[in-house]
Design a protein around this motif. Structure first.
Motif, PDB file in Angstrom:
ATOM      1  N   ASP A  80      17.596 -21.273 -29.170  1.00  0.00           N
ATOM      2  CA  ASP A  80      17.379 -19.832 -29.159  1.00  0.00           C
ATOM      3  C   ASP A  80      16.174 -19.517 -28.275  1.00  0.00           C
ATOM      4  O   ASP A  80      15.028 -19.653 -28.701  1.00  0.00           O
ATOM      5  CB  ASP A  80      17.147 -19.325 -30.585  1.00  0.00           C
ATOM      6  CG  ASP A  80      17.327 -17.833 -30.704  1.00  0.00           C
ATOM      7  OD1 ASP A  80      17.243 -17.142 -29.671  1.00  0.00           O
ATOM      8  OD2 ASP A  80      17.549 -17.356 -31.823  1.00  0.00           O
ATOM      9  N   VAL A  81      16.454 -19.104 -27.048  1.00  0.00           N
ATOM     10  CA  VAL A  81      15.375 -18.838 -26.101  1.00  0.00           C
ATOM     11  C   VAL A  81      14.746 -17.457 -26.297  1.00  0.00           C
ATOM     12  O   VAL A  81      13.724 -17.155 -25.693  1.00  0.00           O
ATOM     13  CB  VAL A  81      15.838 -19.008 -24.640  1.00  0.00           C
ATOM     14  CG1 VAL A  81      16.207 -20.450 -24.360  1.00  0.00           C
ATOM     15  CG2 VAL A  81      16.979 -18.069 -24.317  1.00  0.00           C
ATOM     16  N   GLU A  82      15.334 -16.629 -27.145  1.00  0.00           N
ATOM     17  CA  GLU A  82      14.741 -15.324 -27.435  1.00  0.00           C
ATOM     18  C   GLU A  82      13.338 -15.484 -28.010  1.00  0.00           C
ATOM     19  O   GLU A  82      12.467 -14.642 -27.787  1.00  0.00           O
ATOM     20  CB  GLU A  82      15.613 -14.538 -28.410  1.00  0.00           C
ATOM     21  CG  GLU A  82      16.880 -13.992 -27.809  1.00  0.00           C
ATOM     22  CD  GLU A  82      17.696 -13.233 -28.836  1.00  0.00           C
ATOM     23  OE1 GLU A  82      17.119 -12.424 -29.593  1.00  0.00           O
ATOM     24  OE2 GLU A  82      18.925 -13.464 -28.876  1.00  0.00           O
ATOM     25  N   MET A  83      13.129 -16.557 -28.749  1.00  0.00           N
ATOM     26  CA  MET A  83      11.818 -16.819 -29.337  1.00  0.00           C
ATOM     27  C   MET A  83      10.764 -16.978 -28.247  1.00  0.00           C
ATOM     28  O   MET A  83       9.642 -16.507 -28.383  1.00  0.00           O
ATOM     29  CB  MET A  83      11.882 -18.070 -30.208  1.00  0.00           C
ATOM     30  CG  MET A  83      10.579 -18.505 -30.794  1.00  0.00           C
ATOM     31  SD  MET A  83       9.945 -17.249 -31.908  1.00  0.00           S
ATOM     32  CE  MET A  83       8.545 -18.096 -32.572  1.00  0.00           C
ATOM     33  N   LEU A  84      11.116 -17.646 -27.159  1.00  0.00           N
ATOM     34  CA  LEU A  84      10.170 -17.861 -26.068  1.00  0.00           C
ATOM     35  C   LEU A  84       9.790 -16.535 -25.401  1.00  0.00           C
ATOM     36  O   LEU A  84       8.636 -16.316 -25.037  1.00  0.00           O
ATOM     37  CB  LEU A  84      10.746 -18.836 -25.045  1.00  0.00           C
ATOM     38  CG  LEU A  84      11.057 -20.233 -25.586  1.00  0.00           C
ATOM     39  CD1 LEU A  84      11.739 -21.075 -24.522  1.00  0.00           C
ATOM     40  CD2 LEU A  84       9.808 -20.907 -26.116  1.00  0.00           C
ATOM     41  N   GLU A  85      10.775 -15.653 -25.266  1.00  0.00           N
ATOM     42  CA  GLU A  85      10.505 -14.333 -24.693  1.00  0.00           C
ATOM     43  C   GLU A  85       9.609 -13.514 -25.629  1.00  0.00           C
ATOM     44  O   GLU A  85       8.645 -12.876 -25.185  1.00  0.00           O
ATOM     45  CB  GLU A  85      11.817 -13.592 -24.443  1.00  0.00           C
ATOM     46  CG  GLU A  85      11.630 -12.233 -23.811  1.00  0.00           C
ATOM     47  CD  GLU A  85      12.955 -11.518 -23.584  1.00  0.00           C
ATOM     48  OE1 GLU A  85      12.912 -10.283 -23.519  1.00  0.00           O
ATOM     49  OE2 GLU A  85      14.000 -12.170 -23.478  1.00  0.00           O
ATOM     50  N   LEU A  86       9.898 -13.556 -26.914  1.00  0.00           N
ATOM     51  CA  LEU A  86       9.099 -12.821 -27.896  1.00  0.00           C
ATOM     52  C   LEU A  86       7.662 -13.361 -27.938  1.00  0.00           C
ATOM     53  O   LEU A  86       6.700 -12.599 -28.043  1.00  0.00           O
ATOM     54  CB  LEU A  86       9.749 -12.909 -29.276  1.00  0.00           C
ATOM     55  CG  LEU A  86       9.175 -12.008 -30.356  1.00  0.00           C
ATOM     56  CD1 LEU A  86       9.182 -10.540 -29.936  1.00  0.00           C
ATOM     57  CD2 LEU A  86       9.960 -12.186 -31.647  1.00  0.00           C
ATOM     58  N   LYS A  87       7.520 -14.663 -27.811  1.00  0.00           N
ATOM     59  CA  LYS A  87       6.187 -15.288 -27.789  1.00  0.00           C
ATOM     60  C   LYS A  87       5.381 -14.776 -26.597  1.00  0.00           C
ATOM     61  O   LYS A  87       4.203 -14.445 -26.728  1.00  0.00           O
ATOM     62  CB  LYS A  87       6.340 -16.804 -27.739  1.00  0.00           C
ATOM     63  CG  LYS A  87       5.040 -17.581 -27.678  1.00  0.00           C
ATOM     64  CD  LYS A  87       5.276 -19.073 -27.698  1.00  0.00           C
ATOM     65  CE  LYS A  87       5.998 -19.607 -26.506  1.00  0.00           C
ATOM     66  NZ  LYS A  87       5.202 -19.719 -25.292  1.00  0.00           N
ATOM     67  N   GLN A  88       6.024 -14.659 -25.424  1.00  0.00           N
ATOM     68  CA  GLN A  88       5.335 -14.139 -24.239  1.00  0.00           C
ATOM     69  C   GLN A  88       5.003 -12.663 -24.393  1.00  0.00           C
ATOM     70  O   GLN A  88       3.937 -12.208 -23.965  1.00  0.00           O
ATOM     71  CB  GLN A  88       6.182 -14.343 -22.983  1.00  0.00           C
ATOM     72  CG  GLN A  88       6.004 -15.653 -22.280  1.00  0.00           C
ATOM     73  CD  GLN A  88       4.563 -16.059 -22.053  1.00  0.00           C
ATOM     74  OE1 GLN A  88       4.074 -16.946 -22.732  1.00  0.00           O
ATOM     75  NE2 GLN A  88       3.870 -15.442 -21.125  1.00  0.00           N
ATOM     76  N   ASP A  89       5.895 -11.910 -24.990  1.00  0.00           N
ATOM     77  CA  ASP A  89       5.634 -10.483 -25.218  1.00  0.00           C
ATOM     78  C   ASP A  89       4.434 -10.297 -26.144  1.00  0.00           C
ATOM     79  O   ASP A  89       3.601  -9.413 -25.920  1.00  0.00           O
ATOM     80  CB  ASP A  89       6.867  -9.797 -25.820  1.00  0.00           C
ATOM     81  CG  ASP A  89       8.020  -9.692 -24.835  1.00  0.00           C
ATOM     82  OD1 ASP A  89       7.797  -9.861 -23.611  1.00  0.00           O
ATOM     83  OD2 ASP A  89       9.160  -9.457 -25.293  1.00  0.00           O
ATOM     84  N   LEU A  90       4.349 -11.124 -27.166  1.00  0.00           N
ATOM     85  CA  LEU A  90       3.206 -11.050 -28.079  1.00  0.00           C
ATOM     86  C   LEU A  90       1.917 -11.413 -27.343  1.00  0.00           C
ATOM     87  O   LEU A  90       0.883 -10.762 -27.515  1.00  0.00           O
ATOM     88  CB  LEU A  90       3.417 -11.965 -29.289  1.00  0.00           C
ATOM     89  CG  LEU A  90       2.284 -11.983 -30.308  1.00  0.00           C
ATOM     90  CD1 LEU A  90       2.061 -10.611 -30.925  1.00  0.00           C
ATOM     91  CD2 LEU A  90       2.581 -13.014 -31.402  1.00  0.00           C
ATOM     92  N   TYR A  91       1.983 -12.434 -26.515  1.00  0.00           N
ATOM     93  CA  TYR A  91       0.821 -12.829 -25.707  1.00  0.00           C
ATOM     94  C   TYR A  91       0.316 -11.652 -24.870  1.00  0.00           C
ATOM     95  O   TYR A  91      -0.885 -11.383 -24.798  1.00  0.00           O
ATOM     96  CB  TYR A  91       1.181 -14.022 -24.814  1.00  0.00           C
ATOM     97  CG  TYR A  91       0.253 -14.216 -23.647  1.00  0.00           C
ATOM     98  CD1 TYR A  91      -1.031 -14.726 -23.832  1.00  0.00           C
ATOM     99  CD2 TYR A  91       0.648 -13.858 -22.360  1.00  0.00           C
ATOM    100  CE1 TYR A  91      -1.894 -14.889 -22.748  1.00  0.00           C
ATOM    101  CE2 TYR A  91      -0.210 -14.035 -21.287  1.00  0.00           C
ATOM    102  CZ  TYR A  91      -1.476 -14.535 -21.489  1.00  0.00           C
ATOM    103  OH  TYR A  91      -2.333 -14.684 -20.425  1.00  0.00           O
ATOM    104  N   LYS A  92       1.232 -10.918 -24.231  1.00  0.00           N
ATOM    105  CA  LYS A  92       0.839  -9.790 -23.385  1.00  0.00           C
ATOM    106  C   LYS A  92       0.128  -8.694 -24.182  1.00  0.00           C
ATOM    107  O   LYS A  92      -0.739  -8.008 -23.656  1.00  0.00           O
ATOM    108  CB  LYS A  92       2.054  -9.206 -22.664  1.00  0.00           C
ATOM    109  CG  LYS A  92       2.566 -10.087 -21.544  1.00  0.00           C
ATOM    110  CD  LYS A  92       3.629  -9.397 -20.727  1.00  0.00           C
ATOM    111  CE  LYS A  92       4.979  -9.544 -21.355  1.00  0.00           C
ATOM    112  NZ  LYS A  92       6.087  -9.037 -20.540  1.00  0.00           N
TER     113      LYS A  92
END
Length: 159
Positions: A80-92
């Motif tokens: 599930d690569v959505e987690m990686l995108e969400l992790k980057q969004d949180l970082y921003k």
């Protein structure tokens, strides 16, 4: 000290990441899921770990704090690569956030936590220096305004 930063961070996450359904203080919720109040995924739990305290002057201290975000994502997919995108969004959202008497948050470390069934957790550490004025003993001056009584108003054309 941490309370103001927590409230500001929670507001930013809620405003900029509507995908996140739960934001709260970390209390080992993933380990104690059956004992804790239920929460919705994806979620972010925020943990504060003071590393060191330095006296500055007259009761003021500088505190070196590690703020850890615990991003939880429920998934039953094999990948599930959505987690990686969400992790980057949180970082921003978190990176460079500044509130009150603290420095800007700066990402220091990141690690996955694989100890949960069907739950992906990413822990990200941010460093921040905060000045704590809670025990400040310096005197404060209260400003007083003295009203001018019996003043005459002179019009510009009368001068």
């Amino acid at each position: 000290m941490e309370k103001d930063l927590y409230i500001a961070l929670k507001q930013e996450i809620n405003k900029k990441l509507p995908k996140i359904k739960t934001v709260g203080l970390f209390n080992n919720q993933f380990e104690n899921e059956s004992k804790e109040n239920p929460f919705l995924y994806p979620c972010v739990f925020i943990q504060f770990t003071p590393n060191s305290f330095k006296d500055l002057q007259q009761g003021v201290q500088q505190v070196d704090v590690t703020l850890t975000t615990h991003l939880g994502f429920e998934s039953y997919k094999d990948e599930d690569v959505e987690m990686l995108e969400l992790k980057q969004d949180l970082y921003k959202v978190v990176q460079r956030l500044q509130n009150g008497y603290g420095s800007k948050l700066t990402r220091d470390a990141e690690r996955p936590n694989y100890n949960h069934n069907n739950i992906q957790v990413y822990e990200t550490d941010y460093r921040v220096l905060i000045k704590d004025f809670t025990a400040d003993i310096r005197p404060t001056k209260e400003k007083t305004v003295t009203p001018v009584l019996n003043a005459e108003i002179v019009k510009a054309n009368e001068l």
